[in-house]
Design a protein around this motif. Structure first.
Motif, PDB file in Angstrom:
ATOM      1  N   ASN A 282       0.864  -1.254   0.034  1.00 25.38           N
ATOM      2  CA  ASN A 282      -0.111   0.074   0.059  1.00 25.38           C
ATOM      3  C   ASN A 282       1.099   1.368   0.086  1.00 25.38           C
ATOM      4  OD1 ASN A 282      -1.740   2.041   0.533  1.00 25.38           O
ATOM      5  ND2 ASN A 282      -3.069   0.640   1.689  1.00 25.38           N
ATOM      6  N   HIS A 283       1.157   1.960  -1.027  1.00 28.32           N
ATOM      7  CA  HIS A 283       2.102   2.822  -1.330  1.00 28.32           C
ATOM      8  C   HIS A 283       1.655   4.135  -0.647  1.00 28.32           C
ATOM      9  CE1 HIS A 283       4.141   0.431  -4.177  1.00 28.32           C
ATOM     10  NE2 HIS A 283       3.099  -0.008  -4.873  1.00 28.32           N
ATOM     11  N   ASN A 284       0.254   4.552  -0.873  1.00 25.70           N
ATOM     12  CA  ASN A 284      -0.335   5.825  -0.345  1.00 25.70           C
ATOM     13  C   ASN A 284      -0.320   5.562   1.094  1.00 25.70           C
ATOM     14  OD1 ASN A 284      -0.865   6.813  -2.769  1.00 25.70           O
ATOM     15  ND2 ASN A 284      -2.724   5.929  -2.926  1.00 25.70           N
ATOM     16  N   PHE A 285      -0.460   4.401   1.800  1.00 26.52           N
ATOM     17  CA  PHE A 285      -0.380   4.247   3.200  1.00 26.52           C
ATOM     18  C   PHE A 285       0.821   4.393   3.933  1.00 26.52           C
ATOM     19  CE2 PHE A 285      -0.984   2.364   7.405  1.00 26.52           C
ATOM     20  CZ  PHE A 285      -2.476   2.564   7.747  1.00 26.52           C
ATOM     21  N   PHE A 286       1.716   3.894   3.209  1.00 23.37           N
ATOM     22  CA  PHE A 286       3.225   4.120   3.492  1.00 23.37           C
ATOM     23  C   PHE A 286       3.539   5.647   3.444  1.00 23.37           C
ATOM     24  CE2 PHE A 286       7.577   5.054   2.737  1.00 23.37           C
ATOM     25  CZ  PHE A 286       8.189   4.461   4.010  1.00 23.37           C
ATOM     26  N   ASN A 287       3.207   6.398   2.499  1.00 29.35           N
ATOM     27  CA  ASN A 287       3.560   7.542   2.499  1.00 29.35           C
ATOM     28  C   ASN A 287       2.809   8.512   3.413  1.00 29.35           C
ATOM     29  OD1 ASN A 287       5.430   8.167   0.108  1.00 29.35           O
ATOM     30  ND2 ASN A 287       3.821   7.210  -0.900  1.00 29.35           N
ATOM     31  N   ARG A 288       1.595   8.202   4.024  1.00 30.69           N
ATOM     32  CA  ARG A 288       0.909   8.592   5.032  1.00 30.69           C
ATOM     33  C   ARG A 288       1.651   8.563   6.231  1.00 30.69           C
ATOM     34  NH1 ARG A 288      -0.992  12.895   5.900  1.00 30.69           N
ATOM     35  NH2 ARG A 288       0.014  12.881   7.787  1.00 30.69           N
ATOM     36  N   TYR A 289       2.068   7.206   6.465  1.00 29.86           N
ATOM     37  CA  TYR A 289       2.649   6.787   7.824  1.00 29.86           C
ATOM     38  C   TYR A 289       4.056   7.614   7.800  1.00 29.86           C
ATOM     39  CZ  TYR A 289       5.244   3.468  11.177  1.00 29.86           C
ATOM     40  OH  TYR A 289       5.609   2.952  12.039  1.00 29.86           O
ATOM     41  N   MET A 290       4.721   7.665   6.570  1.00 28.67           N
ATOM     42  CA  MET A 290       5.971   8.534   6.803  1.00 28.67           C
ATOM     43  C   MET A 290       6.021   9.573   6.967  1.00 28.67           C
ATOM     44  SD  MET A 290       8.456   8.925   3.462  1.00 28.67           S
ATOM     45  CE  MET A 290       7.389  10.523   2.802  1.00 28.67           C
ATOM     46  N   ILE A 291       4.888  10.528   6.737  1.00 27.10           N
ATOM     47  CA  ILE A 291       4.671  11.955   7.206  1.00 27.10           C
ATOM     48  C   ILE A 291       4.472  11.837   8.720  1.00 27.10           C
ATOM     49  CG2 ILE A 291       3.278  13.789   7.016  1.00 27.10           C
ATOM     50  CD1 ILE A 291       2.608  13.218   3.999  1.00 27.10           C
ATOM     51  N   PHE A 292       3.681  10.924   9.194  1.00 25.45           N
ATOM     52  CA  PHE A 292       3.390  11.009  10.625  1.00 25.45           C
ATOM     53  C   PHE A 292       4.625  10.733  11.429  1.00 25.45           C
ATOM     54  CE2 PHE A 292       2.784   8.642  14.525  1.00 25.45           C
ATOM     55  CZ  PHE A 292       2.158   9.475  15.157  1.00 25.45           C
ATOM     56  N   GLU A 293       5.253   9.638  10.894  1.00 23.33           N
ATOM     57  CA  GLU A 293       6.637   9.595  11.499  1.00 23.33           C
ATOM     58  C   GLU A 293       7.645  10.387  11.656  1.00 23.33           C
ATOM     59  OE1 GLU A 293       8.760   6.370  13.693  1.00 23.33           O
ATOM     60  OE2 GLU A 293       6.728   6.379  12.903  1.00 23.33           O
ATOM     61  N   ASN A 403       6.971   9.314  -1.934  1.00 24.82           N
ATOM     62  CA  ASN A 403       6.845  10.773  -2.185  1.00 24.82           C
ATOM     63  C   ASN A 403       7.935  11.645  -1.810  1.00 24.82           C
ATOM     64  OD1 ASN A 403       6.134  13.557  -2.274  1.00 24.82           O
ATOM     65  ND2 ASN A 403       4.285  13.275  -1.613  1.00 24.82           N
ATOM     66  N   TYR A 404       9.208  11.566  -2.773  1.00 22.96           N
ATOM     67  CA  TYR A 404      10.403  12.140  -2.393  1.00 22.96           C
ATOM     68  C   TYR A 404      10.376  13.674  -2.170  1.00 22.96           C
ATOM     69  CZ  TYR A 404      12.521   7.609  -3.902  1.00 22.96           C
ATOM     70  OH  TYR A 404      12.920   6.288  -3.922  1.00 22.96           O
ATOM     71  N   LEU A 405       9.693  14.265  -2.523  1.00 29.17           N
ATOM     72  CA  LEU A 405       9.653  15.497  -2.359  1.00 29.17           C
ATOM     73  C   LEU A 405       9.133  15.950  -0.871  1.00 29.17           C
ATOM     74  CD1 LEU A 405       9.344  18.596  -3.227  1.00 29.17           C
ATOM     75  CD2 LEU A 405       7.105  18.601  -3.682  1.00 29.17           C
ATOM     76  N   CYS A 408      12.024  14.636   1.309  1.00 29.36           N
ATOM     77  CA  CYS A 408      13.409  15.469   1.245  1.00 29.36           C
ATOM     78  C   CYS A 408      13.164  16.865   2.152  1.00 29.36           C
ATOM     79  CB  CYS A 408      13.625  16.028  -0.018  1.00 29.36           C
ATOM     80  SG  CYS A 408      14.546  14.439  -0.895  1.00 29.36           S
ATOM     81  N   THR A 409      11.643  17.217   1.913  1.00 25.14           N
ATOM     82  CA  THR A 409      11.213  18.261   2.637  1.00 25.14           C
ATOM     83  C   THR A 409      11.540  18.217   4.303  1.00 25.14           C
ATOM     84  OG1 THR A 409       9.800  19.202   0.823  1.00 25.14           O
ATOM     85  CG2 THR A 409       9.363  20.152   3.272  1.00 25.14           C
ATOM     86  N   LEU A 410      10.985  16.963   4.783  1.00 26.42           N
ATOM     87  CA  LEU A 410      10.798  16.522   6.060  1.00 26.42           C
ATOM     88  C   LEU A 410      12.298  16.482   6.638  1.00 26.42           C
ATOM     89  CD1 LEU A 410       7.878  14.117   6.053  1.00 26.42           C
ATOM     90  CD2 LEU A 410       8.050  16.300   7.076  1.00 26.42           C
ATOM     91  N   LEU A 411      13.260  15.969   5.465  1.00 24.72           N
ATOM     92  CA  LEU A 411      14.726  15.513   6.491  1.00 24.72           C
ATOM     93  C   LEU A 411      15.318  16.871   6.383  1.00 24.72           C
ATOM     94  CD1 LEU A 411      15.662  12.509   4.308  1.00 24.72           C
ATOM     95  CD2 LEU A 411      15.149  12.643   6.705  1.00 24.72           C
TER      96      LEU A 411
END
Length: 458
Positions: A282-293, A403-405, A408-411
């Protein structure tokens, strides 16, 4: 109930259980920093990490086998055999540990041996009880046990402190006795004692469960071995006092690991429970999780100086310098665990091990190569690089679309926030903390609203 609501509900129950069990363990190190010196605190942390490593070695991960077998077993009559067989195997492993360990335990800490054995036994049986409750889908009982475990640990620790008996020996003994008291309550409250019957012990079933569980051992052991190895590297190249500094930083980084463990348990239930013949990431779910994390990592990083300054003894203040990197390491660890659930579903434990090993080797090379130059920074950097390496390898395996943008923004925000922590201006740090709190709420507003709706509204 929809799949999302079921996942959300199980996450909430796991949250109660895990926060009860693990949050207290994370808080103990900073609290004990006021009552133990750096050397004793370093030894205390080393014992806890060693026990966490030994648990899968002693049990051969059979508790994971219990969870999976109970989850698939629909016959009530066969469940006692699963739980009793695993308990018998566990008792055998602990007996061997108590005999062999006596000759292997460091003589310098000989007085800590039996408290260490009792503490190890409490960890092993706590793990077995938790996995059994998960397998029986007794999530409410899982949560109650977690809260009870936390309360008994707090009461036992406070007793040692206020009785004036603060010592390394007494704190370890109190922790083991507290967990055994909680175990007795958990067995009685959940009614799981009904599933114990010595007549139902089966060697054939032991073999079947171990056939499933032992391939999970390398992955489980590898990261804990790396974590323990980091402690011994610090002990060898630096000192016990530096282990104490690292222990405090690592425990605060455990706040992120705490949130991870809450989600990952329900994520494993959800992923393994889907169609076993299809593995669709689930790519979308991972990106959502990545943002939260990563927003959580940034938020805690922005509070690093205040956390250490106001909640740990002044002699451990330097821990704040290493906390941001260890927080980022926990973030990448979460991404590894997210993809690890798909490996477990496919029963591809070999690749779980090889990807973890690759990250572990990189961690070791960086830590050993730079520790004499960078000190604890080398260990923290090695941890980040190791988890990042494992994540990249697993990402390629499942062709994960990131979502690399956003990444990179979060890093970049993380880097700026980390640099601010080295400023001497408390006003600047406070301003960044307020800003990052608002940013965290903004990026996760949908999730926070759902939490409010599910758990806070009448």
């Amino acid at each position: 109930m929809t799949t999302k609501n079921k996942l959300f509900k199980s996450t909430g129950l796991y949250a109660i259980g895990i926060i009860g069990t693990k949050l207290v363990m994370f808080v103990l190190i900073p609290v004990l920093s006021f009552f133990l010196n750096k050397s004793d605190l370093g030894v205390y942390d080393l014992i806890l990490v060693s026990i966490t490593l030994l648990t899968p070695l002693i049990t051969l991960q059979i508790a994971d086998g219990v969870y999976r077998f109970l989850l698939e077993e629909r016959s009530e009559g066969r469940r006692p055999s699963i739980i009793t067989t695993a308990s018998t195997f566990l008792l055998t492993g602990l007996f061997l540990l108590s005999v062999l360990g006596y000759y292997l335990f460091p003589k310098a800490y000989n007085q800590l041996y039996w408290p260490f054995v009792f503490l190890q036994a409490s960890f092993c049986f706590t793990n077995l009880l938790q996995q059994s409750l998960r397998g029986l889908q007794l999530n409410k009982e899982y949560a109650v046990f977690g809260v009870t475990n936390a309360l008994t640990i707090v009461i036992a620790t406070m007793f040692v402190i206020f009785s004036g008996m603060s010592s390394l020996y007494n704190f370890i003994l109190a922790l083991s006795l507290a967990q055994f008291a909680a175990l007795i309550f958990g067995v009685l409250y959940s009614g799981i004692f009904r599933y114990f019957s010595l007549r139902s012990t089966s060697i054939q079933l032991t073999t079947s469960m171990l056939k499933y569980s032992w391939p999970l051992l390398p992955n489980s052991v590898s990261w804990w071995l790396i974590d323990l190895g980091n402690r011994f590297l610090i002990l060898y190249f630096l000192s016990e006092e530096w282990n104490g500094i690292y222990a405090v930083a690592a425990r605060y980084a455990g706040i992120v690991a705490l949130f991870n463990s809450i989600f990952i348990l329900s994520w494993q239930d959800h992923t393994i429970g889907e169609d076993p013949n299809q593995i669709n990431v689930n790519h979308n779910f991972f990106n959502r999780y990545m943002i939260f994390e990563l927003t959580l990592v940034v938020l805690i990083t922005s509070s690093a100086s205040f956390l250490i300054e106001f909640t740990a003894a002044s002699e451990f203040e330097e821990s704040k310098n290493y906390l941001p990197l260890l927080l980022l390491s926990s973030g990448f660890s979460a991404f590894c665990a997210f993809l690890g659930a798909y490996y477990l579903k496919a029963k591809n434990t070999k690749e779980v091990f090889t990807t973890t090993l690759a990250g572990g080797v990189l961690n070791f090379i960086i830590s050993v190569g730079l520790i004499q130059t960078l000190g604890l920074y080398a260990v923290a950097l090695g941890s980040v690089a190791g988890f990042a390496c494992t994540f990249v390898l697993r990402k390629k395996r499942f062709s994960l679309q990131i979502n690399y943008l956003e990444l990179c923004t979060l890093l970049a925000i993380f880097l700026v926030t980390t640099l601010v922590q080295f400023s001497q201006s408390h006003e600047l740090k406070a301003s960044v903390l307020i800003l990052m709190t608002g940013y965290f709420i903004y990026k996760n507003k949908d999730l926070l609203l759902k939490i409010k709706e599910k758990f806070l509204l009448p």
